[in-house]
Every structure is written in structure tokens, then in C-alpha cells.
Design an enzyme around this catalytic site. Structure first.
Site, mmCIF file in Angstrom:
data_model
loop_
_atom_site.group_PDB
_atom_site.id
_atom_site.type_symbol
_atom_site.label_atom_id
_atom_site.label_comp_id
_atom_site.label_asym_id
_atom_site.label_seq_id
_atom_site.Cartn_x
_atom_site.Cartn_y
_atom_site.Cartn_z
ATOM 1 N N GLY A 9 -14.672 7.019 -6.814
ATOM 2 C CA GLY A 9 -13.489 7.646 -7.393
ATOM 3 C C GLY A 9 -12.224 7.484 -6.572
ATOM 4 C CG HIS B 251 -4.020 -1.105 4.963
ATOM 5 N ND1 HIS B 251 -3.670 -0.272 3.929
ATOM 6 C CD2 HIS B 251 -4.909 -1.990 4.448
ATOM 7 C CE1 HIS B 251 -4.299 -0.648 2.834
ATOM 8 N NE2 HIS B 251 -5.069 -1.689 3.115
ATOM 9 C CB CYS C 59 -0.905 -0.031 1.234
ATOM 10 S SG CYS C 59 -1.734 1.532 1.571
ATOM 11 C CG ASP D 2 -3.163 15.180 -3.005
ATOM 12 O OD1 ASP D 2 -4.085 14.408 -2.680
ATOM 13 O OD2 ASP D 2 -2.602 15.150 -4.121
ATOM 14 C CG HIS E 166 -3.931 3.755 3.855
ATOM 15 N ND1 HIS E 166 -2.935 2.984 4.442
ATOM 16 C CD2 HIS E 166 -4.351 4.625 4.800
ATOM 17 C CE1 HIS E 166 -2.766 3.388 5.694
ATOM 18 N NE2 HIS E 166 -3.611 4.379 5.937
ATOM 19 C CG HIS F 20 -9.007 14.305 -0.677
ATOM 20 N ND1 HIS F 20 -7.973 14.422 -1.578
ATOM 21 C CD2 HIS F 20 -9.519 13.055 -0.870
ATOM 22 C CE1 HIS F 20 -7.870 13.307 -2.286
ATOM 23 N NE2 HIS F 20 -8.806 12.464 -1.886
ATOM 24 C CB CYS G 244 1.098 0.967 4.348
ATOM 25 S SG CYS G 244 -0.490 0.512 5.090
ATOM 26 C CG ASN H 107 -12.841 10.724 -3.463
ATOM 27 O OD1 ASN H 107 -13.906 11.331 -3.444
ATOM 28 N ND2 ASN H 107 -11.707 11.276 -3.851
ATOM 29 C CG HIS I 47 -7.056 9.132 1.172
ATOM 30 N ND1 HIS I 47 -7.028 7.871 0.636
ATOM 31 C CD2 HIS I 47 -7.452 9.955 0.174
ATOM 32 C CE1 HIS I 47 -7.393 7.928 -0.634
ATOM 33 N NE2 HIS I 47 -7.665 9.172 -0.945
HETATM 34 P P1 AMP Z 1 -8.313 9.417 -3.968
HETATM 35 O O1 AMP Z 1 -8.731 9.605 -5.390
HETATM 36 O O2 AMP Z 1 -9.298 9.955 -2.981
HETATM 37 O O3 AMP Z 1 -7.903 7.981 -3.689
HETATM 38 O O4 AMP Z 1 -7.048 10.353 -3.784
HETATM 39 C C1 AMP Z 1 -5.728 9.904 -3.758
HETATM 40 C C2 AMP Z 1 -4.882 11.141 -3.604
HETATM 41 O O5 AMP Z 1 -3.565 10.748 -3.258
HETATM 42 C C3 AMP Z 1 -4.780 11.977 -4.888
HETATM 43 O O6 AMP Z 1 -5.258 13.297 -4.639
HETATM 44 C C4 AMP Z 1 -3.271 11.966 -5.183
HETATM 45 O O7 AMP Z 1 -2.808 13.179 -5.698
HETATM 46 C C5 AMP Z 1 -2.666 11.646 -3.832
HETATM 47 N N1 AMP Z 1 -1.374 10.990 -3.890
HETATM 48 C C6 AMP Z 1 -1.003 9.939 -4.656
HETATM 49 N N2 AMP Z 1 0.274 9.603 -4.406
HETATM 50 C C7 AMP Z 1 0.726 10.469 -3.450
HETATM 51 C C8 AMP Z 1 1.981 10.639 -2.778
HETATM 52 N N3 AMP Z 1 3.031 9.840 -3.021
HETATM 53 N N4 AMP Z 1 2.079 11.627 -1.881
HETATM 54 C C9 AMP Z 1 1.025 12.440 -1.626
HETATM 55 N N5 AMP Z 1 -0.174 12.327 -2.211
HETATM 56 C C10 AMP Z 1 -0.320 11.362 -3.119
HETATM 57 ZN ZN ZN Z 2 -2.240 1.201 3.761
#
Ligand code: AMP
Ligand code: ZN
Length: 115
Positions: free
Chosen positions: A95, A49, A7, A33, A100, A104, A10, A89, A102
Site C-alpha cells: 500500500g 532517497h 520524488c 502528514d 521514498h 508513519h 526529496c 508501507n 517513510h
Molecule cells: P504511504 O501510503 O505509506 O506511501 O503514505 C504516504 C503518506 O504521505 C500519506 O499518508 C499522505 O497523506 C502523505 N503525504 C503525501 N503528500 C504529502 C505532503 N506533501 N506532505 C505531507 N504528507 C504527504
Molecule cells: Zn526521495
């Protein structure tokens, strides 16, 4: 603590992938982000996780409540002084790209114009 070695988030928790950290304690990590939609775009994640919001159970209530409760100070400190959006999301139809859980935290000028 549950950890998935495949992940992305993770790996960020474990320090195997770098991130711009804003806050960290035993339970929660907050970082910028990598592809911000707005002047303020933070991600709040539990260190354990949990793949999606759909996997949350009552035993996670305190953890998620803690995440939610730290948002106002994070938003203010990041400069989102005129409001913000909090978005989770979930799954394919929601979407979700990173599996994992999160949240926003998006603020700054007109963040609703994207995403
Ligand atoms: P989601 O579509 O809600 O799963 O959002 C995933 C978010 O993770 C997106 O806004 C990406 O820009 C962000 N993301 C992906 N990889 C990384 C990373 N290595 N560091 C920080 N943010 C990330
Ligand atoms: Zn994870």
C-alpha cells in the site's frame, strides 16, 4: 547523499515543497502528514532517497535505528501519551503511495480505526 529530483519527499527535504516540520538533522526529517488519520500523524524520513523498505541494506542499519530510536520522544512531544503505531508501507502490495521510505507515527484516540 542520494536525491531523486522527481520524488515528492526529496522535494520536501530540499524545501521545494513546503511541510510542517517537527524535527530535522543531517540525516532525518520529521513532518506532519498532510492527510492525518489520527490526532498525531507524523512521517519520519531519511533525507537520502531510499525508495522502499525493500531497498534497505545493512549499510542503512544505523540510519534506521536512529529513526526508530527517536520515536518515543517525538510521540510524547506530539501528545501521543497513550501509545502509538509505527507503520512502514512497502511496495504495491504494502500500500505504499510515496516511493521514498517513510515511517508513519500515528497516535491519539483510536488510531487503528483507519488506515
Ligand atoms: P504511504 O501510503 O505509506 O506511501 O503514505 C504516504 C503518506 O504521505 C500519506 O499518508 C499522505 O497523506 C502523505 N503525504 C503525501 N503528500 C504529502 C505532503 N506533501 N506532505 C505531507 N504528507 C504527504
Ligand atoms: Zn526521495
Amino acid at each position: 547523499m542520494t536525491h531523486d529530483p522527481n520524488c515528492l519527499f526529496c522535494k520536501i527535504v530540499a524545501g521545494q515543497i513546503p511541510s510542517r516540520k517537527v524535527f530535522e538533522d543531517d540525516d532525518i526529517l520529521v513532518f506532519h502528514d498532510i492527510n492525518p488519520w489520527a490526532p498525531v500523524h507524523l512521517l519520519l524520513i531519511p533525507k537520502q532517497h531510499i525508495a522502499t523498505h525493500a531497498d534497505v541494506t545493512p549499510e542503512h542499519a544505523a540510519l534506521l535505528g536512529k529513526m526508530m530510536a527517536m520515536v518515543p520522544v517525538l510521540a510524547r512531544d506530539a501528545g501521543a501519551t497513550n501509545g502509538f503505531r509505527t507503520i512502514i508501507n512497502t511496495g504495491r502490495d504494502g500500500g505504499q503511495e510515496v516511493y521514498h521510505l517513510h515511517m508513519h507515527l500515528i497516535g491519539g484516540a483510536r488510531p487503528w480505526k483507519q488506515g
